[in-house]
Structures are given as structure tokens and as C-alpha cells.
Motif scaffolding. Sequence first.
Motif, PDB file in Angstrom:
ATOM      1  N   PRO A 156       0.780  -1.243   0.000  1.00  0.00           N
ATOM      2  CA  PRO A 156       0.000   0.000   0.000  1.00  0.00           C
ATOM      3  C   PRO A 156       0.810   1.291   0.000  1.00  0.00           C
ATOM      4  CG  PRO A 156      -0.064  -1.069   2.158  1.00  0.00           C
ATOM      5  CD  PRO A 156       0.557  -2.049   1.214  1.00  0.00           C
ATOM      6  N   LEU A 157       2.099   1.234   0.316  1.00  0.00           N
ATOM      7  CA  LEU A 157       2.897   2.459   0.382  1.00  0.00           C
ATOM      8  C   LEU A 157       3.699   2.730  -0.882  1.00  0.00           C
ATOM      9  CD1 LEU A 157       4.151   2.380   4.079  1.00  0.00           C
ATOM     10  CD2 LEU A 157       2.259   3.680   3.099  1.00  0.00           C
ATOM     11  N   PHE A 158       3.456   1.935  -1.928  1.00  0.00           N
ATOM     12  CA  PHE A 158       4.123   2.165  -3.211  1.00  0.00           C
ATOM     13  C   PHE A 158       3.102   2.193  -4.335  1.00  0.00           C
ATOM     14  CE2 PHE A 158       7.553   0.127  -0.716  1.00  0.00           C
ATOM     15  CZ  PHE A 158       8.514   1.124  -0.820  1.00  0.00           C
ATOM     16  N   GLU A 159       3.342   3.086  -5.290  1.00  0.00           N
ATOM     17  CA  GLU A 159       2.510   3.108  -6.483  1.00  0.00           C
ATOM     18  C   GLU A 159       3.404   3.177  -7.710  1.00  0.00           C
ATOM     19  OE1 GLU A 159      -0.002   6.525  -6.205  1.00  0.00           O
ATOM     20  OE2 GLU A 159       1.570   7.946  -6.787  1.00  0.00           O
ATOM     21  N   SER A 160       2.970   2.491  -8.766  1.00  0.00           N
ATOM     22  CA  SER A 160       3.763   2.407  -9.989  1.00  0.00           C
ATOM     23  C   SER A 160       3.881   3.778 -10.651  1.00  0.00           C
ATOM     24  CB  SER A 160       3.114   1.414 -10.953  1.00  0.00           C
ATOM     25  OG  SER A 160       3.860   1.330 -12.149  1.00  0.00           O
ATOM     26  N   VAL A 161       5.060   4.048 -11.200  1.00  0.00           N
ATOM     27  CA  VAL A 161       5.277   5.276 -11.958  1.00  0.00           C
ATOM     28  C   VAL A 161       6.041   4.906 -13.221  1.00  0.00           C
ATOM     29  CG1 VAL A 161       7.337   5.784 -10.580  1.00  0.00           C
ATOM     30  CG2 VAL A 161       6.299   7.593 -11.942  1.00  0.00           C
ATOM     31  N   ASP A 162       5.554   5.368 -14.380  1.00  0.00           N
ATOM     32  CA  ASP A 162       6.149   4.939 -15.640  1.00  0.00           C
ATOM     33  C   ASP A 162       7.406   5.737 -15.966  1.00  0.00           C
ATOM     34  OD1 ASP A 162       5.378   7.275 -17.572  1.00  0.00           O
ATOM     35  OD2 ASP A 162       3.513   6.755 -16.552  1.00  0.00           O
ATOM     36  N   GLU A 163       8.189   5.186 -16.870  1.00  0.00           N
ATOM     37  CA  GLU A 163       9.466   5.791 -17.243  1.00  0.00           C
ATOM     38  C   GLU A 163       9.298   7.189 -17.815  1.00  0.00           C
ATOM     39  OE1 GLU A 163      13.064   4.966 -20.464  1.00  0.00           O
ATOM     40  OE2 GLU A 163      11.850   3.280 -19.750  1.00  0.00           O
ATOM     41  N   GLU A 164       8.291   7.388 -18.643  1.00  0.00           N
ATOM     42  CA  GLU A 164       8.075   8.694 -19.265  1.00  0.00           C
ATOM     43  C   GLU A 164       7.832   9.770 -18.211  1.00  0.00           C
ATOM     44  OE1 GLU A 164       5.106  10.900 -22.501  1.00  0.00           O
ATOM     45  OE2 GLU A 164       4.883   8.764 -22.069  1.00  0.00           O
ATOM     46  N   THR A 165       7.035   9.447 -17.201  1.00  0.00           N
ATOM     47  CA  THR A 165       6.765  10.408 -16.130  1.00  0.00           C
ATOM     48  C   THR A 165       8.037  10.774 -15.387  1.00  0.00           C
ATOM     49  OG1 THR A 165       4.504   9.598 -15.831  1.00  0.00           O
ATOM     50  CG2 THR A 165       5.482  10.784 -13.985  1.00  0.00           C
ATOM     51  N   LEU A 166       8.854   9.785 -15.085  1.00  0.00           N
ATOM     52  CA  LEU A 166      10.107  10.047 -14.379  1.00  0.00           C
ATOM     53  C   LEU A 166      11.038  10.927 -15.207  1.00  0.00           C
ATOM     54  CD1 LEU A 166      10.795   6.530 -12.814  1.00  0.00           C
ATOM     55  CD2 LEU A 166      10.052   8.604 -11.625  1.00  0.00           C
ATOM     56  N   ARG A 167      11.083  10.692 -16.496  1.00  0.00           N
ATOM     57  CA  ARG A 167      11.923  11.528 -17.359  1.00  0.00           C
ATOM     58  C   ARG A 167      11.395  12.959 -17.396  1.00  0.00           C
ATOM     59  NH1 ARG A 167      15.791   8.917 -20.148  1.00  0.00           N
ATOM     60  NH2 ARG A 167      15.664   6.634 -20.336  1.00  0.00           N
ATOM     61  N   GLN A 168      10.086  13.135 -17.420  1.00  0.00           N
ATOM     62  CA  GLN A 168       9.503  14.468 -17.408  1.00  0.00           C
ATOM     63  C   GLN A 168       9.797  15.188 -16.098  1.00  0.00           C
ATOM     64  OE1 GLN A 168       5.355  13.733 -18.241  1.00  0.00           O
ATOM     65  NE2 GLN A 168       5.679  13.569 -20.458  1.00  0.00           N
ATOM     66  N   GLU A 169       9.980  14.435 -15.038  1.00  0.00           N
ATOM     67  CA  GLU A 169      10.300  15.009 -13.731  1.00  0.00           C
ATOM     68  C   GLU A 169      11.789  15.309 -13.575  1.00  0.00           C
ATOM     69  OE1 GLU A 169       6.725  12.682 -11.281  1.00  0.00           O
ATOM     70  OE2 GLU A 169       8.833  12.195 -10.932  1.00  0.00           O
ATOM     71  N   GLY A 170      12.578  15.034 -14.611  1.00  0.00           N
ATOM     72  CA  GLY A 170      14.004  15.321 -14.568  1.00  0.00           C
ATOM     73  C   GLY A 170      14.869  14.176 -14.107  1.00  0.00           C
ATOM     74  N   ARG A 171      14.305  12.977 -14.022  1.00  0.00           N
ATOM     75  CA  ARG A 171      15.070  11.819 -13.574  1.00  0.00           C
ATOM     76  C   ARG A 171      15.634  11.002 -14.732  1.00  0.00           C
ATOM     77  NH1 ARG A 171      10.775  12.135  -9.641  1.00  0.00           N
ATOM     78  NH2 ARG A 171      11.607  12.293  -7.532  1.00  0.00           N
ATOM     79  N   GLY A 172      15.652  11.573 -15.919  1.00  0.00           N
ATOM     80  CA  GLY A 172      16.179  10.872 -17.082  1.00  0.00           C
ATOM     81  C   GLY A 172      17.600  10.368 -16.906  1.00  0.00           C
ATOM     82  N   PRO A 173      18.519  11.193 -16.368  1.00  0.00           N
ATOM     83  CA  PRO A 173      19.891  10.702 -16.179  1.00  0.00           C
ATOM     84  C   PRO A 173      19.969   9.484 -15.255  1.00  0.00           C
ATOM     85  CG  PRO A 173      19.831  13.095 -16.046  1.00  0.00           C
ATOM     86  CD  PRO A 173      18.407  12.640 -16.084  1.00  0.00           C
ATOM     87  N   ILE A 174      19.101   9.428 -14.265  1.00  0.00           N
ATOM     88  CA  ILE A 174      19.083   8.274 -13.373  1.00  0.00           C
ATOM     89  C   ILE A 174      18.598   7.038 -14.128  1.00  0.00           C
ATOM     90  CG2 ILE A 174      18.048   7.277 -11.301  1.00  0.00           C
ATOM     91  CD1 ILE A 174      17.909  10.043 -10.096  1.00  0.00           C
ATOM     92  N   ILE A 175      17.521   7.199 -14.905  1.00  0.00           N
ATOM     93  CA  ILE A 175      16.987   6.085 -15.685  1.00  0.00           C
ATOM     94  C   ILE A 175      18.042   5.555 -16.655  1.00  0.00           C
ATOM     95  CG2 ILE A 175      15.282   5.410 -17.412  1.00  0.00           C
ATOM     96  CD1 ILE A 175      14.037   5.734 -14.725  1.00  0.00           C
ATOM     97  N   ASP A 176      18.731   6.465 -17.319  1.00  0.00           N
ATOM     98  CA  ASP A 176      19.771   6.047 -18.274  1.00  0.00           C
ATOM     99  C   ASP A 176      20.858   5.235 -17.574  1.00  0.00           C
ATOM    100  OD1 ASP A 176      18.417   7.332 -20.305  1.00  0.00           O
ATOM    101  OD2 ASP A 176      19.616   9.170 -20.174  1.00  0.00           O
ATOM    102  N   ALA A 177      21.257   5.687 -16.378  1.00  0.00           N
ATOM    103  CA  ALA A 177      22.294   4.974 -15.628  1.00  0.00           C
ATOM    104  C   ALA A 177      21.798   3.611 -15.166  1.00  0.00           C
ATOM    105  CB  ALA A 177      22.748   5.806 -14.432  1.00  0.00           C
TER     106      ALA A 177
END
Length: 257
Positions: free
Chosen positions: A202-223
Motif C-alpha cells: 500500500p505504500l508504493f505506487e507504480s510510476v512509468d518511465e516517461e513520467t520520471l523523465r519528465q520530472e528530470g530523472r532521465g539521467p538516473i533512468i539512463d544509468a
Amino acid sequence: MGKRKRTTDEICEPQNALLPQKKHYRQRAHANPFSDHSLEYPAAPSTLNWDVYFPAFSSSGKTPEFADIGCGFGGLLISLATLYPETLMLGMEIRVQVTQYVEDRIAALRATSSGANYQNVSVVRANAMKFLPNFFPKHSLSALFFLFPDPHFKLRKHKARIISPTLLAEYAHVLRPGGIVYTITDVRDLHEWMKAHLEAFPLFESVDEETLRQEGRGPIIDAVYTSTEEGKKVERNAGEKWLACFRRVEARRNVDA
């Protein structure tokens, strides 16, 4: 005869000579997390002196925000170190020789790089399945990484998988609301296992890759995709990688009608 032109590798040789070589750190691919390993760990996060791991930040009062669980040879840490130089990152690895390799690798990079590069990354030998809350206070982390974990294929070994309902409670404890759990594997069955358990918690919810990249986490995803030894091996073998990310959410309180 004219003077031979030096190659790029030869120009970089003084620095490369200081970097550790994996052939000197032989280690089994996996370790049993239920074995009674000889480990030292803090009685509580408040007793841990982070200055030992991050001496350049000794007067900052900062503590780690990123934790790479089962960090292997430290590829993710090294990739993210210069991208987020003010964020402290800790790798946790249970294997003795692999931990030593990462420690030596970081020390060499600190010694040969300019400025404060790689001062924000460190490693500790630890069994995260048993002692994670001993290292991190409640809601202190903003990112947890589980990259290409041991799949433990046999049914009787599934209890040793790094994602389980019991362990998710500990991950939710140390991860602050809004923080992200990053998982990736080249084993479809393990991907489905981790995804199903995280979705059910209950304390986690799925978040898609596109959303994370839009939030500025693209460099983390790439790594996450490309920085580890395992990830590079999958690419060489033209294999598939399965990514699943989850956001830590606030606890939902029951309200009487």
C-alpha cells in the motif's frame, strides 16, 4: 626514425594504473543472504559516523540519499557521482572482494580526479536484507536501487529474493514520501515478481518511465539501464531489460464516516 605518437590509453596510463583491476578481486557471483556472515553494523543510524565514508562532507551534516542495494562493482554509483555531486550515495554489497574492489575504485577516482569528484559516493559491506534500518533513519532516502538482483530461480529460493512483502516494509520505512524505488532485471519472471509485490504494497505506487523523465530523472533512468556490469552484459548478448519503478506514497489513514 620519428618519435612515435602516444595513444590515448598511454596518455591516460598514470591514472589507469591506480584503478583496481577486477582480476585481482575474484569472488563468487552470489552470496547466501541467510548465512551468518561476519559483519559489523551500527546498532542504530544515530550511532553511524558518516564522516568515515564521506570525509569531504564532514561539516555539511548530510547523510546518504541514494542507496544501491547489492551495488556489485559500483557502476551505478560512479555514473551518478558526477551528475549529482551534492547528493551522497551509498552502495551496499555483501561480498567481501567485490566490496573491496568498489572501495579501492572510489579511492583511486578521488585521488586522480579534479575537484571534489567522487567524494559523494562510498560503499559498505552489509547484508541489506537484515540490517538496512540500522544504517538509514526513517524517510532519509530519496532513491533505492535494485539493479539486476539475484533471481533465485528455484521456488524454494524465492524467500531470498530482495523484493518481498516483509522487506518492502523496511524499504518504505527508510524511503521518504515521493522517493523512488528503481528495479531492473533481464529475467522476465523476476520482473513480474518484483512488480506484483510492489503493486500489492500500500505504500508504493507504480510510476512509468516517461513520467520520471519528465520530472528530470532521465539521467538516473539512463544509468539504471546502462551503467552496471550486468546491464552491459545483457546489451552485449542482445538481451531484454525489464524496468519497473515505484513511488513511495503517504500512508492512507482510515477516516470514519
